[in-house]
Write an enzyme that holds these catalytic residues in place. Structure first.
Site, short mmCIF file in Angstrom:
data_model
loop_
_atom_site.label_atom_id
_atom_site.label_comp_id
_atom_site.label_asym_id
_atom_site.label_seq_id
_atom_site.Cartn_x
_atom_site.Cartn_y
_atom_site.Cartn_z
N ASP A 1 0.88 -1.18 0.00
CA ASP A 1 0.00 0.00 0.00
C ASP A 1 0.91 1.22 0.00
O ASP A 1 1.32 1.70 1.06
CB ASP A 1 -0.89 0.02 1.25
CG ASP A 1 -2.03 -0.98 1.17
OD1 ASP A 1 -2.85 -0.86 0.27
OD2 ASP A 1 -2.08 -1.87 2.03
N ARG B 1 4.06 2.76 3.12
CA ARG B 1 4.88 1.80 3.88
C ARG B 1 6.37 2.08 3.73
O ARG B 1 7.15 1.69 4.58
CB ARG B 1 4.57 0.37 3.41
CG ARG B 1 3.10 0.04 3.24
CD ARG B 1 2.24 0.39 4.42
NE ARG B 1 0.87 -0.04 4.23
CZ ARG B 1 -0.15 0.32 4.98
NH1 ARG B 1 0.05 1.15 6.00
NH2 ARG B 1 -1.37 -0.13 4.74
N ARG C 1 -7.55 10.38 1.84
CA ARG C 1 -6.78 9.66 0.83
C ARG C 1 -7.39 9.74 -0.56
O ARG C 1 -6.72 9.44 -1.55
CB ARG C 1 -6.67 8.18 1.23
CG ARG C 1 -6.05 7.95 2.58
CD ARG C 1 -6.53 6.64 3.21
NE ARG C 1 -6.29 5.48 2.39
CZ ARG C 1 -6.90 4.31 2.57
NH1 ARG C 1 -7.79 4.15 3.53
NH2 ARG C 1 -6.62 3.28 1.78
N HIS D 1 -12.27 0.99 -3.36
CA HIS D 1 -12.69 -0.28 -2.75
C HIS D 1 -14.08 -0.59 -3.28
O HIS D 1 -15.04 0.06 -2.87
CB HIS D 1 -12.75 -0.15 -1.23
CG HIS D 1 -11.49 0.36 -0.59
ND1 HIS D 1 -11.15 1.69 -0.55
CD2 HIS D 1 -10.49 -0.30 0.05
CE1 HIS D 1 -10.00 1.84 0.10
NE2 HIS D 1 -9.58 0.65 0.46
N HIS E 1 -11.57 -0.70 9.57
CA HIS E 1 -10.57 -1.35 10.41
C HIS E 1 -11.15 -1.71 11.78
O HIS E 1 -10.68 -2.65 12.42
CB HIS E 1 -9.36 -0.43 10.61
CG HIS E 1 -8.51 -0.28 9.39
ND1 HIS E 1 -8.76 0.67 8.42
CD2 HIS E 1 -7.41 -0.96 8.97
CE1 HIS E 1 -7.85 0.57 7.47
NE2 HIS E 1 -7.02 -0.41 7.78
N ASP F 1 -10.39 -6.71 0.59
CA ASP F 1 -9.61 -5.89 1.50
C ASP F 1 -9.12 -6.83 2.61
O ASP F 1 -9.53 -8.00 2.70
CB ASP F 1 -10.48 -4.76 2.05
CG ASP F 1 -9.66 -3.55 2.50
OD1 ASP F 1 -8.44 -3.67 2.67
OD2 ASP F 1 -10.26 -2.46 2.69
#
Length: 335
Positions: A63, A71, A139, A170, A182, A251
């Site tokens: 990602d 990352r 984002r 998504h 999450h 996901d």
């Protein structure tokens, strides 16, 4: 080959991971900050994953969006802007925004390809609403569907030029979620007609090589199951109305939006019609459970995987990172 993409625990493979991955033969791998330190370390890790799989084109994902979802970052790698920066430029200079998004993605791809990463979970095609959860709004590429689609297509093309496959996400849209998947399961109550707005960018990019589902309940389509676990949404909406026939991954199934064990969630997602399960955390007990409960990857999914990876096959990454970043910054300065 098992239809799963696994995470791993650290900067190098443990003996247990090496033995498990060799036996399980997952479709691919995904990397996080815990797996990233320096260029030599990361290239050694991806090279070992590639050798272990026996496939030169094994998908190795990350990602790397820019902004807070990155990352790889300073001081080893440059920082990149997130989607809203390009949306802001679009207000005054649409063509410049599209070119900036393409150039930025190409620079990211070159950075990834240098260390053996060949898939980036980008772009977000989620159409923002006034109350979109900050987990997405900070984002995303904006609130106008065709604007999102135009910049999303430029991102996929920029990634391809740099030697990396893009993943649109998504599906069928995360913009109406007001909580973070999450931690919570969002429920969207919008009508079927209203949800056409959310589908538009994905429909415009239905020829994308890879896509990712969202863990969201859409009452208009399936009030009982989130998209990732819903045969109705996967088959009728994503494959049907969107027209997407690329590789469809979930996901991260570890997100709290989904209930059950890792294995139960993996079985449910594959039964719903997803091609691949994304299991990110490198927990050996969960990875083993998944491997024990799922069957080998069906031929239709293998064909989709092969088609996706073929989009970068034999292509030398194009461009220079520093020059591309300088061009992007000059374009963004207009805003």
């Amino acid at each position: 080959m098992k239809p799963v993409i696994y995470g791993l625990s650290g900067l190098s493979l443990t003996a247990d991971e090496r033995a498990f991955f060799r036996d399980a033969d997952p479709a691919g791998y995904i990397l996080f900050k815990r797996n990233v330190a320096t260029r030599p370390q990361l290239l050694a890790l991806t090279s070992e994953l590639r050798a272990l799989s026996g496939r030169d084109d094994v998908p190795i994902l990350i990602d790397q969006e820019g902004g807070r979802v990155a990352r790889m970052g300073p001081p080893e790698w440059p920082a990149f802007p997130a989607g809203p920066a390009f949306d802001a430029l679009y207000e005054t200079a649409p063509m410049s925004a599209i070119e900036a998004a393409r150039t930025n993605a190409q620079a990211i791809a070159l950075m990834l390809a240098e260390v053996g990463i060949n898939v980036d979970c980008l772009p977000l095609l989620d159409v923002c609403q006034p109350d979109t959860t900050p987990a997405i709004a900070t984002r995303a590429l904006g609130s106008e569907p065709m604007r999102v689609a135009a910049m999303g297509r430029a991102i996929i093309e920029g990634l391809r030029r740099g030697g990396v496959v893009g993943v649109m996400k998504h599906m069928p849209g995360h913009g109406r979620a007001i909580v973070d998947t999450h931690y919570h399961l969002p429920t969207v109550t919008a009508s079927d007609a209203a949800l056409e707005i959310d589908l538009e960018p994905f429909r415009a990019l239905s020829d994308a090589p890879m896509g990712m589902t969202s863990h969201i309940v859409f009452e208009a389509w399936d009030a009982a199951r989130p998209a990732t676990l819903s045969p109705i949404i996967v088959n009728d909406i994503i494959r049907g109305r969107i027209g997407f026939d690329g590789l469809l991954m979930t996901d991260d199934i570890d997100m709290k939006a989904l209930a059950g064990t890792a294995g139960e969630k993996a079985v449910g997602a594959l039964a719903a019609g997803c091609d691949i399960v994304l299991d990110c955390w490198g927990r050996m007990d969960e990875m083993t459970e998944i491997a024990n409960l799922i069957s080998d990857m069906p031929q239709i999914s293998r064909d989709r995987l092969d088609r996706a990876m073929a989009t970068i096959a034999g292509q030398a990454p194009e461009g220079d990172v520093a020059a591309l970043i300088a061009k992007r910054d000059a374009l963004l300065a207009v805003a």
